[in-house]
Design a protein around this motif. Structure first.
Motif, PDB file in Angstrom:
ATOM      1  N   PRO A 145       0.824  -1.212   0.000  1.00 30.54           N
ATOM      2  CA  PRO A 145       0.000   0.000   0.000  1.00 30.54           C
ATOM      3  C   PRO A 145       0.860   1.264   0.000  1.00 30.54           C
ATOM      4  CG  PRO A 145      -0.803  -1.583   1.621  1.00 30.54           C
ATOM      5  CD  PRO A 145       0.528  -2.080   1.149  1.00 30.54           C
ATOM      6  N   LYS A 146       0.455   2.258  -0.778  1.00 31.68           N
ATOM      7  CA  LYS A 146       1.188   3.525  -0.806  1.00 31.68           C
ATOM      8  C   LYS A 146       0.989   4.313   0.485  1.00 31.68           C
ATOM      9  CE  LYS A 146       1.241   4.070  -5.838  1.00 31.68           C
ATOM     10  NZ  LYS A 146       0.853   4.927  -6.984  1.00 31.68           N
ATOM     11  N   ALA A 147      -0.155   4.114   1.134  1.00 27.20           N
ATOM     12  CA  ALA A 147      -0.422   4.799   2.406  1.00 27.20           C
ATOM     13  C   ALA A 147       0.244   3.995   3.523  1.00 27.20           C
ATOM     14  CB  ALA A 147      -1.924   4.923   2.635  1.00 27.20           C
ATOM     15  N   TRP A 148       1.550   4.219   3.690  1.00 27.86           N
ATOM     16  CA  TRP A 148       2.337   3.440   4.640  1.00 27.86           C
ATOM     17  C   TRP A 148       2.036   3.824   6.077  1.00 27.86           C
ATOM     18  CZ3 TRP A 148       6.393   5.039   8.024  1.00 27.86           C
ATOM     19  CH2 TRP A 148       7.104   3.986   8.625  1.00 27.86           C
ATOM     20  N   GLN A 149       1.879   2.798   6.908  1.00 29.40           N
ATOM     21  CA  GLN A 149       1.721   2.990   8.347  1.00 29.40           C
ATOM     22  C   GLN A 149       2.770   2.137   9.054  1.00 29.40           C
ATOM     23  OE1 GLN A 149      -0.333   5.002  10.072  1.00 29.40           O
ATOM     24  NE2 GLN A 149      -1.175   5.853   8.180  1.00 29.40           N
ATOM     25  N   PRO A 150       3.578   2.725   9.943  1.00 30.56           N
ATOM     26  CA  PRO A 150       4.600   1.925  10.620  1.00 30.56           C
ATOM     27  C   PRO A 150       3.992   0.896  11.563  1.00 30.56           C
ATOM     28  CG  PRO A 150       4.460   4.105  11.615  1.00 30.56           C
ATOM     29  CD  PRO A 150       3.586   4.129  10.391  1.00 30.56           C
ATOM     30  N   ASN A 151       4.578  -0.283  11.576  1.00 29.46           N
ATOM     31  CA  ASN A 151       4.165  -1.351  12.482  1.00 29.46           C
ATOM     32  C   ASN A 151       5.151  -1.353  13.642  1.00 29.46           C
ATOM     33  OD1 ASN A 151       3.632  -3.748  13.822  1.00 29.46           O
ATOM     34  ND2 ASN A 151       3.518  -4.997  11.972  1.00 29.46           N
ATOM     35  N   LEU A 152       4.756  -0.750  14.756  1.00 25.10           N
ATOM     36  CA  LEU A 152       5.667  -0.536  15.880  1.00 25.10           C
ATOM     37  C   LEU A 152       5.195  -1.243  17.144  1.00 25.10           C
ATOM     38  CD1 LEU A 152       6.194   3.313  15.387  1.00 25.10           C
ATOM     39  CD2 LEU A 152       7.567   1.446  14.449  1.00 25.10           C
ATOM     40  N   SER A 153       4.444  -2.312  16.967  1.00 25.26           N
ATOM     41  CA  SER A 153       3.802  -2.952  18.120  1.00 25.26           C
ATOM     42  C   SER A 153       4.672  -3.958  18.842  1.00 25.26           C
ATOM     43  CB  SER A 153       2.521  -3.658  17.652  1.00 25.26           C
ATOM     44  OG  SER A 153       2.843  -4.668  16.694  1.00 25.26           O
TER      45      SER A 153
END
Length: 346
Positions: free
Chosen positions: A185-193
């Motif tokens: 996906p171009k709408a990147w969201q960091p996975n910081l869990s």
């Protein structure tokens, strides 16, 4: 066997185990890979596909054809919301992630430094630090050895689960993965869990994909030995999944036990914590040993055999079951004379 010419596989397995095969071929093009595998299959000759060699434990001379999958190529297209990648099976997994970041296509950075090739990734549904391949797999294209046809499975039909896929079950011994399709996906969201990434989530300013990548690389390099220096296959044991009831009982006895809640309310235990808590770091059989810095890793201290590794793995599994009532499973494939075998039979 003594009268037959053999070829060394020592440099093609990251454990550095000395083992041979009867025939060794390199496949740099799809046509070569298809032809070699179909010929061996039709002749009922055992086939061992090797990408990075980071997920196999060789226990004896392989009485068949070992195929080094070295096909290369990455093609990128894009839609309004996503990037679409077509990646050949022989590409190095970590190189793919670098390619994506260099071309501003983030998403895979949590899976950085996982050893191995792109073609092997769907088999295990590789995962780390809160991410899995299944999240990004658009499709998998493979050679069906039985029909001789090249087929494509959508990601949703690959039966992905924790370290599982259709390629380890219904298509085992039948499918040769040729390439994998990814959707980012171009709408990147960091996975910081997960783990050390949680510290990044506490920052007041935004986190970049490269920062996530660097954090993962630093963490893995600090915990996992370099196979070029100390032979290993990375994480040797799967994190066991238990019921909430089992976890609660263990929690009453071991207040510091590490577990993660899954979507179905099951708990994934940290196998490394179990092994460490049982005092098994440094435990050795022959020249195979549990790594002193990371309990999930079995290392080759020099000249160890596949049998050493298997005997040590069984010993760890028995000790963990005796202490915690939890049965560990191994991640790498145990390879015997004619192909994959169960640890109990090695």
């Amino acid at each position: 066997m003594d009268s037959k010419t053999t070829h060394s596989l020592t440099q093609f397995n990251t454990l550095g185990i000395k083992a041979d095969c009867l025939r060794l071929v390199r496949a740099r093009q799809e046509a070569e890979l298809v032809a070699i595998c179909l010929q061996a299959f039709k002749q009922q000759e055992p086939i061992l596909l090797i990408g990075g060699g980071s997920n196999i434990v060789l226990t004896e001379t392989f009485e068949g054809t070992a195929v080094l999958v070295e096909t290369k190529g990455i093609e990128v297209t894009q839609g309004e919301q996503c990037y679409y990648l077509k990646v050949e099976a022989g590409e190095v997994w970590h190189d793919l992630i670098n390619f994506c970041l260099d071309n501003e296509m983030p998403g895979l950075e949590n899976l950085a430094l996982i050893p191995g090739s792109v073609g092997a990734a769907p088999i295990q549904n590789i995962g780390a630090y809160g991410a899995e391949l299944a999240q990004f797999c658009d499709w998998v294209e493979y050679l069906d050895l039985v029909s001789g046809e090249i087929k494509r499975l959508k990601g949703g039909d690959c039966e992905f689960a924790y370290r599982e896929s259709i390629f380890k079950n219904a298509l085992k011994h039948r499918a040769v993965i040729l390439r994998v399709g990814f959707v980012l996906p171009k709408a990147w969201q960091p996975n910081l869990s997960y783990g050390p990434l949680q510290e990044l989530s506490e920052r007041s300013q935004g986190v970049t994909p490269r920062e996530v990548f660097d954090c993962i690389c630093e963490t893995r390099m600090a915990k996992l030995p370099d196979p070029a220096v100390l032979g290993n296959v990375g994480s040797f044991f799967k994190n066991p999944v238990v019921s909430q009831q089992t976890f609660d009982a263990l929690k009453r006895q071991y207040s510091d036990i590490v577990g993660y809640t899954l979507d179905d309310s099951k708990i994934k235990l940290a196998a490394g914590w179990l092994i460490d808590r049982a005092g098994l770091k440094g435990l050795s059989v022959g020249n195979a040993s549990i790594h002193l810095k990371q309990a999930l890793v079995i290392v080759n201290k020099g000249g160890c055999s596949g049998q050493d590794v298997c005997d040590l793995a069984r010993l760890v599994i028995d000790r963990i079951f005796e202490q915690f009532g939890v049965r560990l499973e191994v991640e790498p494939r145990i390879i015997g004379a004619t192909g994959q075998k169960e640890l109990a039979d090695a």
